[in-house]
Design a protein around this motif. Structure first.
Motif, short mmCIF file in Angstrom:
data_model
loop_
_atom_site.label_atom_id
_atom_site.label_comp_id
_atom_site.label_asym_id
_atom_site.label_seq_id
_atom_site.Cartn_x
_atom_site.Cartn_y
_atom_site.Cartn_z
N GLU A 1 36.59 23.18 35.45
CA GLU A 1 36.97 21.82 35.80
C GLU A 1 36.70 21.51 37.28
OE1 GLU A 1 37.73 19.69 33.60
OE2 GLU A 1 37.85 21.13 31.94
N GLY A 2 35.96 22.42 37.94
CA GLY A 2 35.61 22.19 39.34
C GLY A 2 36.75 22.43 40.31
N VAL A 3 37.73 23.23 39.89
CA VAL A 3 38.88 23.52 40.75
C VAL A 3 38.83 24.97 41.21
CG1 VAL A 3 41.39 23.66 40.90
CG2 VAL A 3 40.33 21.81 39.58
N TYR A 4 38.83 25.16 42.53
CA TYR A 4 38.87 26.48 43.12
C TYR A 4 40.10 26.54 44.02
CZ TYR A 4 34.02 26.85 41.58
OH TYR A 4 32.87 26.89 40.82
N PRO A 5 41.18 27.19 43.57
CA PRO A 5 42.41 27.19 44.34
C PRO A 5 42.25 27.85 45.70
CG PRO A 5 42.53 28.78 42.56
CD PRO A 5 41.28 27.99 42.33
N GLU A 6 42.93 27.29 46.69
CA GLU A 6 42.85 27.85 48.03
C GLU A 6 43.57 29.20 48.10
OE1 GLU A 6 43.30 26.29 52.65
OE2 GLU A 6 43.53 24.92 50.95
N TRP A 7 44.64 29.32 47.30
CA TRP A 7 45.42 30.57 47.26
C TRP A 7 45.75 30.93 45.82
CZ3 TRP A 7 47.04 26.21 49.97
CH2 TRP A 7 46.83 26.24 51.35
N VAL A 8 45.81 32.23 45.56
CA VAL A 8 46.24 32.71 44.25
C VAL A 8 47.22 33.87 44.48
CG1 VAL A 8 45.58 33.70 42.04
CG2 VAL A 8 44.03 32.09 43.20
N LYS B 1 43.26 44.85 40.43
CA LYS B 1 42.54 44.23 39.31
C LYS B 1 42.68 42.71 39.36
CE LYS B 1 40.44 47.43 37.01
NZ LYS B 1 38.95 47.38 36.82
N GLY B 2 43.88 42.24 39.70
CA GLY B 2 44.06 40.80 39.88
C GLY B 2 43.24 40.27 41.03
N TYR B 3 43.25 40.99 42.14
CA TYR B 3 42.47 40.60 43.32
C TYR B 3 40.98 40.51 42.98
CZ TYR B 3 40.56 40.99 48.10
OH TYR B 3 39.88 40.77 49.28
N GLN B 4 40.49 41.53 42.29
CA GLN B 4 39.07 41.56 41.93
C GLN B 4 38.68 40.36 41.07
OE1 GLN B 4 37.90 45.11 39.78
NE2 GLN B 4 35.89 44.26 39.22
N ALA B 5 39.53 40.03 40.09
CA ALA B 5 39.21 38.92 39.18
C ALA B 5 39.19 37.60 39.93
CB ALA B 5 40.23 38.87 38.05
N VAL B 6 40.13 37.40 40.85
CA VAL B 6 40.14 36.17 41.65
C VAL B 6 38.85 36.05 42.44
CG1 VAL B 6 41.24 34.98 43.60
CG2 VAL B 6 42.66 36.05 41.83
N LYS B 7 38.49 37.13 43.13
CA LYS B 7 37.31 37.10 44.00
C LYS B 7 36.01 37.01 43.21
CE LYS B 7 39.69 37.60 47.85
NZ LYS B 7 39.68 36.64 48.97
N ASP B 8 36.00 37.56 41.99
CA ASP B 8 34.78 37.48 41.17
C ASP B 8 34.44 36.03 40.81
OD1 ASP B 8 34.33 40.16 41.25
OD2 ASP B 8 35.06 40.60 39.23
N VAL B 9 35.45 35.18 40.73
CA VAL B 9 35.22 33.78 40.40
C VAL B 9 35.18 32.90 41.65
CG1 VAL B 9 36.12 31.76 39.15
CG2 VAL B 9 36.32 34.05 38.15
N SER B 10 36.07 33.17 42.59
CA SER B 10 36.19 32.32 43.78
C SER B 10 36.43 33.18 45.01
CB SER B 10 37.34 31.33 43.59
OG SER B 10 37.49 30.50 44.73
N PRO B 11 35.36 33.71 45.62
CA PRO B 11 35.52 34.59 46.77
C PRO B 11 36.28 33.97 47.94
CG PRO B 11 33.27 34.68 45.93
CD PRO B 11 33.95 33.55 45.21
N ALA B 12 36.24 32.65 48.03
CA ALA B 12 36.90 31.98 49.16
C ALA B 12 38.41 31.84 48.95
CB ALA B 12 36.28 30.61 49.39
N SER B 13 38.89 31.99 47.73
CA SER B 13 40.33 31.91 47.48
C SER B 13 41.04 33.10 48.13
CB SER B 13 40.62 31.89 45.98
OG SER B 13 40.08 30.74 45.36
N LYS B 14 42.16 32.83 48.75
CA LYS B 14 42.93 33.89 49.40
C LYS B 14 44.02 34.40 48.44
CE LYS B 14 42.21 32.11 54.07
NZ LYS B 14 42.87 31.60 55.32
N VAL B 15 44.12 35.70 48.34
CA VAL B 15 45.11 36.32 47.45
C VAL B 15 46.40 36.58 48.23
CG1 VAL B 15 45.67 38.40 46.13
CG2 VAL B 15 43.42 37.33 45.90
N ILE B 16 47.51 36.16 47.64
CA ILE B 16 48.83 36.32 48.24
C ILE B 16 49.61 37.39 47.49
CG2 ILE B 16 51.05 35.19 48.70
CD1 ILE B 16 49.59 32.53 48.81
N LEU B 17 50.30 38.25 48.23
CA LEU B 17 51.31 39.13 47.66
C LEU B 17 52.66 38.63 48.17
CD1 LEU B 17 49.68 42.69 47.88
CD2 LEU B 17 49.62 41.02 46.01
N HIS B 18 53.64 38.55 47.27
CA HIS B 18 54.85 37.75 47.50
C HIS B 18 56.12 38.56 47.27
CE1 HIS B 18 57.46 34.31 45.59
NE2 HIS B 18 57.86 34.57 46.82
#
Length: 355
Positions: A165-172, A201-218
């Motif tokens: 849908e053309g959406v690349y989240p800034e953070w995941v 594994k979660g980090y890898q999947a995020v970056k495989d689709v949207s390298p610019a998205s930043k991964v957060i640990l919370h």
């Protein structure tokens, strides 16, 4: 070299450089973050919104006019939304919904309103927090390698559904309030080696689709420096990959329900320590206070935003209120920033006030 040969060579080089620039531009366009901005994050987690709307709840602006909740939030200075995502949720009003499909629909709306987007992956069918991190029912009985595949496949599926849908989240967020780990028992902090593998594994999947998205640990209890040092020291020791440290800060849930003024400096010290110790950006991804203490909540919000903004080297990204629109009359939740009249409370004005 003859003039003709040199001219031909120059033309070929020019064509090659142009092609590379075009390809580079296409790559950037495909992986660019949606509605990215360098502005301070003033955000809201609004995971309850679709079911509030589905049950007929009406939102009104300060003048009493019915409006889209997104517009009301934006008019109060909100520039970012956070959307939780559950694997196979029920249709329960309070503890259901938030499927991938609903999250994508909400993200499309957020994009149209010019909002920045954070996706919060719970890796559960319902609430995941420090008291519970139950694995999705569909993943029960899987061995650890199978769970690694589950995390990667599910995360990739959510990211690809957004991408479509053309959406690349800034953070995941890879996991929600994972102080004790996630996907119990395999991903408990009692086995950090496995937890780090699940995170990666979660980090890898995020970056495989949207390298610019930043991964957060919370992690929760953002004022508790010992808690954070222990957790993120372990994350570093076991090679967990991430880009941003996310904190929750709820004075209401601390022992004795103390006023925020008694813990705000501890929050500040922890923010500064995390940024300096781990060389990461920091963000308060959840904050909340009692809806019937409007002035106190307003003051707390201003104070939290100021502490985050004061983190050196612009490493403090922003603050997100958890379910400000989740009025108590609908949710029975005490910490929204909404009145029983369907209007936002004046506490939400803190986002407009803060510069």
């Amino acid at each position: 070299m003859s003039i003709i040969v040199q001219t031909t060579l120059n033309m070929k080089i020019s064509i090659l450089l142009s092609a590379l620039l075009i390809l580079s531009g296409c790559a950037v366009k495909k992986t660019a973050v949606t509605n990215a901005s360098s502005a301070f994050v003033k955000g809201a987690d609004i995971g309850w919104l679709p079911q509030m709307e589905a049950t007929g709840y009406k939102f009104y602006n300060n003048s009493g006019k019915e409006e889209d909740c997104f517009k009301i939030l934006k008019d109060h200075g909100i520039n970012t939304v956070r959307l939780r995502t559950w694997v196979n949720p029920s249709d329960d009003k309070i503890s259901g919904h938030c499927s991938t499909e609903e999250t994508v629909a909400m993200a499309i709306r957020a994009k149209k309103w010019g909002m920045r987007i954070m996706i919060d992956l719970h890796y559960s069918d319902s609430w995941a927090d420090p008291s519970k991190q139950k694995k999705p029912k569909a993943w029960e009985g899987h061995d650890f390698p199978g769970l690694l595949t589950d995390v990667y496949t599910y995360t990739l599926g959510v990211m690809n559904a957004l991408k479509k849908e053309g959406v690349y989240p800034e953070w995941v967020q890879v996991g929600n309030e994972t102080a004790e780990g996630m996907i119990y028992p395999e991903g408990s902090t009692s086995n950090w080696g496995q937890l780090a593998q699940l995170i990666n594994k979660g980090y890898q999947a995020v970056k495989d689709v949207s390298p610019a998205s930043k991964v957060i640990l919370h992690v929760d209890q953002g004022n508790n420096n010992k808690r954070f040092r222990t957790w993120f020291d372990n994350a570093a020791a076991h090679g967990a990959k991430y880009d941003v440290i996310g904190l929750s800060y709820y004075p209401y849930w601390l022992e004795g329900k103390p006023d925020y003024t008694l813990s705000i400096n501890d929050l500040s010290a922890n923010l500064n320590d995390m940024a300096a110790r781990f060389h990461k950006e920091v963000m308060v991804v959840e904050v909340g206070n009692e809806d019937n203490k409007v002035q106190n909540t307003y003051d707390m919000l201003l104070a939290v935003m100021q502490k985050v903004k004061e983190v050196p080297q612009h490493q403090g990204l922003g603050v997100l209120y958890w379910e400000p629109e989740g009025a108590r009359s609908w949710s029975h939740y005490d910490l929204s920033a909404w009145g029983n009249d369907g209007k936002p409370s004046e506490a939400l004005d803190a986002f407009l006030k803060f510069k």
